[in-house]
Every structure is written in structure tokens, then in C-alpha cells.
Design a protein around this motif. Structure first.
Motif, PDB file in Angstrom:
ATOM      1  N   UNK A  56       4.747  -4.605   3.039  1.00  0.00           N
ATOM      2  CA  UNK A  56       4.688  -3.194   3.356  1.00  0.00           C
ATOM      3  C   UNK A  56       5.455  -2.906   4.630  1.00  0.00           C
ATOM      4  N   UNK A  57       5.450  -1.653   5.021  1.00  0.00           N
ATOM      5  CA  UNK A  57       6.140  -1.238   6.240  1.00  0.00           C
ATOM      6  C   UNK A  57       5.268  -0.292   7.053  1.00  0.00           C
ATOM      7  N   UNK A  95       2.765  -7.844   6.115  1.00  0.00           N
ATOM      8  CA  UNK A  95       2.106  -8.315   4.901  1.00  0.00           C
ATOM      9  C   UNK A  95       1.183  -7.226   4.362  1.00  0.00           C
ATOM     10  N   UNK A  96       1.216  -6.987   3.037  1.00  0.00           N
ATOM     11  CA  UNK A  96       0.407  -5.924   2.429  1.00  0.00           C
ATOM     12  C   UNK A  96      -1.082  -6.072   2.716  1.00  0.00           C
ATOM     13  N   UNK A  97      -1.591  -7.293   2.695  1.00  0.00           N
ATOM     14  CA  UNK A  97      -3.015  -7.504   2.940  1.00  0.00           C
ATOM     15  C   UNK A  97      -3.390  -7.090   4.363  1.00  0.00           C
ATOM     16  N   UNK A 137      -4.312  -0.158   8.220  1.00  0.00           N
ATOM     17  CA  UNK A 137      -4.342   1.274   7.919  1.00  0.00           C
ATOM     18  C   UNK A 137      -5.757   1.823   8.049  1.00  0.00           C
ATOM     19  N   UNK A 138      -6.730   1.109   7.516  1.00  0.00           N
ATOM     20  CA  UNK A 138      -8.119   1.551   7.599  1.00  0.00           C
ATOM     21  C   UNK A 138      -8.583   1.655   9.051  1.00  0.00           C
ATOM     22  N   UNK A 169       2.713   0.694   1.613  1.00  0.00           N
ATOM     23  CA  UNK A 169       2.111  -0.541   1.107  1.00  0.00           C
ATOM     24  C   UNK A 169       2.518  -0.728  -0.341  1.00  0.00           C
ATOM     25  N   UNK A 170       3.109  -1.868  -0.656  1.00  0.00           N
ATOM     26  CA  UNK A 170       3.538  -2.136  -2.023  1.00  0.00           C
ATOM     27  C   UNK A 170       2.355  -2.417  -2.941  1.00  0.00           C
TER      28      UNK A 170
END
Length: 109
Positions: free
Chosen positions: A2-3, A16-18, A24-25, A63-64
Motif C-alpha cells: 500500500x501507500x 506493507x498492506x498488513x 490507518x485504524x 491499501x491493495x
């Protein structure tokens, strides 16, 4: 991958997406409460960058693939974000928790 894009002219930071799902949360929760804090991310090659996160500064998450939320990890990240040192995801406790056996990494785009 992700970015995270921070500020109007900042280059996106690859995360990393995880990790980004959890960040983000935490970030949205803190900023919704009007609580600014420092966030330290690894950029690779032993370099890290600290951002001052504040609600007045533009912020975008891309997020992918959404990851399942690990509640104990979110609690640990929230506690760290509320500390004087802020949330430093270069710390080993976050690298193991968010990435399993993988090493977390973020790199400038």
C-alpha cells in the motif's frame, strides 16, 4: 503493498498492506480525537523517517489488500502513539506483530 501519502507534495511511502491496515485504524482514531503524534516508519537501508501527524495536514491511505485486524496490536500501537516517543513501527515488537515472520518495510516511491 500500500501507500501512505502525507502532505501536499510528499512522495508516497510504500508500506506493507498488513501494517498499513493497522496504521490507518490508529491514525484515523487519533486524528478524529484531535490528537497529533509522531509516527516513525522505516524507509530501508537502516534509514527511518518521523512524520508529525496532525489533522490539518492532508493524509491518504491506499491499501491493495485489507488485512484482518489484530486487536492486541492496535492496542499496543495506540499506547505507543499516546506516549512521548510516539508510534515507532521500526521497533521490533511491531515488526513481529504486524508482519509475522516478514520484516516490515516502507520505502519512498
Amino acid at each position: 503493498m500500500g501507500h501512505l501519502t502525507y502532505g501536499n507534495t510528499a512522495a508516497p511511502i510504500e508500506v506493507d498492506d498488513e501494517l498499513l491496515t493497522h496504521l490507518r485504524l490508529v491514525i484515523v482514531t487519533k486524528l478524529r480525537r484531535n490528537e497529533a503524534f509522531p509516527l516513525t516508519l522505516p524507509l530501508g537501508d537502516g534509514v527511518s523517517e518521523t512524520l508529525w501527524l496532525h489533522a490539518s495536514i492532508p493524509l491518504r491511505f491506499a491499501i491493495e489488500e485489507e488485512a484482518p485486524i489484530d486487536r492486541p496490536l492496535v492496542v499496543a500501537m495506540m499506547n505507543a502513539a499516546s506516549s512521548s516517543g510516539g508510534l515507532d513501527v521500526t521497533r521490533e515488537e511491531f515488526a513481529r506483530s504486524a508482519g509475522g515472520s516478514r520484516r516490515l518495510h516502507a520505502m519512498s516511491a
